[in-house]
Design a protein around this motif. Structure first.
Motif, PDB file in Angstrom:
ATOM      1  N   ALA A 260      -8.471  -7.977   1.629  1.00  0.00           N
ATOM      2  CA  ALA A 260      -8.848  -6.756   2.353  1.00  0.00           C
ATOM      3  C   ALA A 260      -8.392  -6.778   3.811  1.00  0.00           C
ATOM      4  O   ALA A 260      -8.803  -5.932   4.597  1.00  0.00           O
TER       5      ALA A 260
ATOM      6  N   GLY B  79     -10.232 -10.201  12.469  1.00  0.00           N
ATOM      7  CA  GLY B  79     -10.082  -9.360  13.651  1.00  0.00           C
ATOM      8  C   GLY B  79      -8.632  -9.195  14.073  1.00  0.00           C
ATOM      9  O   GLY B  79      -7.707  -9.407  13.283  1.00  0.00           O
ATOM     10  N   ALA B  80      -8.446  -8.809  15.335  1.00  0.00           N
ATOM     11  CA  ALA B  80      -7.107  -8.576  15.869  1.00  0.00           C
ATOM     12  C   ALA B  80      -6.471  -9.916  16.219  1.00  0.00           C
ATOM     13  O   ALA B  80      -7.056 -10.716  16.936  1.00  0.00           O
TER      14      ALA B  80
ATOM     15  N   LYS C 135      -3.827  -6.987  11.102  1.00  0.00           N
ATOM     16  CA  LYS C 135      -5.018  -7.796  11.353  1.00  0.00           C
ATOM     17  C   LYS C 135      -4.813  -9.245  10.919  1.00  0.00           C
ATOM     18  O   LYS C 135      -3.958  -9.543  10.088  1.00  0.00           O
TER      19      LYS C 135
ATOM     20  N   ARG D 193       0.799  -1.220   0.000  1.00  0.00           N
ATOM     21  CA  ARG D 193       0.000   0.000   0.000  1.00  0.00           C
ATOM     22  C   ARG D 193       0.829   1.266   0.000  1.00  0.00           C
ATOM     23  O   ARG D 193       0.397   2.294  -0.487  1.00  0.00           O
TER      24      ARG D 193
ATOM     25  N   ASP E 166     -10.036  -9.296  -5.275  1.00  0.00           N
ATOM     26  CA  ASP E 166     -11.454  -9.401  -4.950  1.00  0.00           C
ATOM     27  C   ASP E 166     -11.718 -10.396  -3.825  1.00  0.00           C
ATOM     28  O   ASP E 166     -12.840 -10.502  -3.337  1.00  0.00           O
TER      29      ASP E 166
ATOM     30  N   PRO F 210     -11.855 -11.924  -0.169  1.00  0.00           N
ATOM     31  CA  PRO F 210     -11.977 -11.260   1.136  1.00  0.00           C
ATOM     32  C   PRO F 210     -10.658 -11.185   1.905  1.00  0.00           C
ATOM     33  O   PRO F 210     -10.430 -10.224   2.648  1.00  0.00           O
TER      34      PRO F 210
END
Lengths: 435, 435
Positions: free
Chosen positions: B282, B304-305, B287, B172, B277, B279
């Protein structure tokens, strides 16, 4: 195996989920027996008509129209008829007779969950309904058990696959609302009465169940503030995209502190903007997801298929194995949520953010006038974007994103903007959630 | 409350997780009591040194250095010391004395999970370790209970937050591997010995636990095929981006059918390409997420964490409430996975896809030669992209994406490409997962 006697499972209903549950019980007998410690015997399947066509071929001798008789001899009753009656009466009869009950019936649990939970607790039986919210996704058990030592503060759910499919098509393929709805209907995503989906009634039932479990508080379904997606336009979808967001229909259950200091609960359903970086934004097509915020655990998300016969059957079987195990090992079922009985607060007490799109006169002093209206209501702008469309002489477009404020103040701000002389039209009002 | 006696909780260890668990037990006494049906009394906290500094201020009289003594009087032992010994011996002593045990100790469960589960089962006690995999995320209970009536086919986990943080920064923010690692280190994301993270040892322990639970089969940690992220370059991250994918370090547990028809289990850890695309793509920053594929439920994801003291404490407390409830309501603990004892297959038997980047001679016949090498190994190309960098006279770059094939055949193909005259360098080999 320990030679425990066979457990009698009564199945009520044989629609798309019921037929798959029956098939899996029959096909996976050995494996289920290994996990339960006893064999599951499918004692019968109660149906309205013996001649109806089924999704799966099943032995004809299993079918009966006498649900009451079937329930009486059962160790575990699996209710997949849907609707409130006769499901409610049959479940109460089953619990009174000492059976455990598994159901996927969201309408029933939303309307009578506490009554049924009390009935189960009185006889030490287990009532489980993992499949009632978000189909195959394990969400009820994690909320009730895994987070039992934590404080849940908010639950944001994409819990209606049809509306998510429609909004996702509009976002990803540029479909108009009508086109997206037509495709959803052709693919069988919509109920016979699409109002249940698109006006948020289905999501509201799930919001009720999620709020009740997360906050140990009874939340009647008519206390859920509800807005559907029928007003959502391609222009709003496009504007969301330009703003780095996506529109999702959210079922929200939240701990809220009212202006007067009252601690309470809010349950609501509305379409809202979600930042594209938020995990919920990546929930595409007919999928469901439930995003949970808890004091200790932080952010969690549970994602998967929210509907479908075989997918939902997975959640039903998980509950069935758990209930059957309880028969083998003994001990009462895990009781329903202890009732914290928090007050249910009106949506006006919720704190959220608004994105408002306005057509305004393109002249000096307009921005100052609008800023004044916001300030009068204690609302402050986080962003203001102005554009002057080429073809709109004398008119400009404003997109205002607010900071967090009380819903009541935000709504009053929009009313005041609508009444203002400098505003020619309020073209879109959406909440921003997820931050 | 029913007047059930107080339950004595012994806490072993008071690091970042332990201190938060102690705080929550002390602060939320009433709420925990309401959920359990009895008060949880923190009987003591065993530590190595009484003088060490803690994250949370706790009553000094709770601390003791005599863990063995503390364990003996406990109803529930919460082990948060980490490492194999003395944790293992103390847990065995606790179970023998009839206590339930909650642990977050991944190294211990990965190495001795079956031994401890057997010891618990023999006395009907409960051994739970929700926090050992993916921190706060409820994953063990959903796999063991919610999916108890389903067939899990594959588990793909992002279970190491440090490496996900590093790869996410590279993707990123365009960081180099060195820069990303430095930042991760500065933020405290990396262990004192970063090898445990970046070489995949930590993820391999979690793969062991996930595979054991998903497939009811004991999977020793040294049977996990393991590759870390130290070889991942900015160029690979950029190439992934161009291909609409992202690189994630995955812990994979999968049902596999070997060439000879053997049904078995594969557990492996490696960096792999995931479609944007998907999941899992993301899952940003530190995470964690676990993506589960099951025959009936289809695709599920739990997000989650994966670390953090208070976050992990949430999972520990969920287990603690569940174990304490069991004391109140009676009945034995849920036994560990029935041992299906599937064989563990070597990584060569896995079916996957490769993305291979090559420098090749820029001359006629090269593509044909490469296609021939693929065909010789029974591998077919799904995509071939060729580019000729301006500064590389006589050299072209090829990116080949394969169709699904046996890992052994894919690896042999890469070896043959490396040996080929027309290939000047193999610059990247990555697997594609998630489809």
């Amino acid at each position: 195996m320990n030679g425990y006697r066979d457990l009698r499972v009564a199945l009520l209903g044989c629609g798309s989920v019921g037929a798959q549950v029956a098939r899996l019980i029959l096909e996976q007998g050995d494996e289920l027996a290994a996990r339960v410690g006893a064999r599951l015997q499918l004692a019968g399947i109660a149906v309205r008509s013996l001649d109806a066509k089924r999704d799966v071929e099943l032995p004809q001798e299993l079918f009966t129209t006498d649900a009451e008789q079937l329930v009486l001899g059962a160790d575990v009753v699996v209710e997949l008829m849907g609707g409130v009656e006769p499901a409610r009466t049959l479940i109460l009869q089953a619990l009174e007779a000492g059976a455990d009950v598994v159901t996927a019936n969201k309408a029933l649990i939303a309307a009578h969950g506490p009554e049924l939970a009390d009935a189960a607790e009185q006889v030490g039986a287990q009532l489980s309904y993992e499949a009632a919210v978000a189909g195959a996704i394990p969400i009820i058990r994690p909320l009730r058990e895994s987070l039992a030592g934590d404080h849940i503060t908010r639950v944001l759910g994409i819990v209606n696959g049809s509306t998510n499919y429609i909004l996702d098509r509009m976002d990803r393929f540029g479909d108009s609302a009508e086109d997206a709805m037509r495709v959803a209907s052709e693919l069988g995503y919509l109920e016979a009465d699409p109002t249940l989906d698109v006006e948020g009634y289905d999501a509201a039932q799930k919001a009720t169940i999620l709020a009740s479990i997360a906050f140990h508080t009874e939340v009647p379904v008519d206390a859920v503030h509800r807005e559907g997606i029928t007003g959502i336009t391609s222009e709003q979808i496009q504007a969301a995209r330009n703003a780095g967001a996506v529109i999702k229909l959210l079922a929200i259950a939240e701990r809220v502190t009212a202006t007067d200091g009252t601690q309470g609960v809010s349950a609501r359903v509305y379409p809202a903007l979600i930042d594209r970086d938020h995990p919920l934004a990546a929930v595409h097509g007919g999928k469901n997801a439930v995003f949970v915020e808890a004091e200790a655990a932080g952010e969690l998300m549970f994602y998967g298929a929210g509907a479908g016969g075989v997918e939902t059957a997975s959640a039903v079987l998980g509950d069935l194995v758990s209930a059957a195990r309880r028969h083998v090992v003994g001990g009462p079922g895990i009781p329903g949520s202890a009732h914290a009985d928090l007050p249910i607060l009106p949506v006006g007490e919720v704190r959220t953010r608004y994105q408002v799109m306005l057509d305004v006169r393109d002249e000096p002093g307009v921005l100052a006038a609008i800023a004044g209206i916001l300030a009068d209501h204690g609302v402050s702008a986080a962003s203001v974007e102005q554009s002057v469309p080429e073809d709109a002489a004398g008119t400009a477009t404003l997109v205002i994103g607010t900071h967090t404020a009380r819903e009541a103040d935000l709504a009053a701000t929009v009313d005041a903007l609508r009444d203002s002389d400098v505003v020619t039209a309020v073209t879109s009002v959406l909440r921003l959630e997820g931050n």
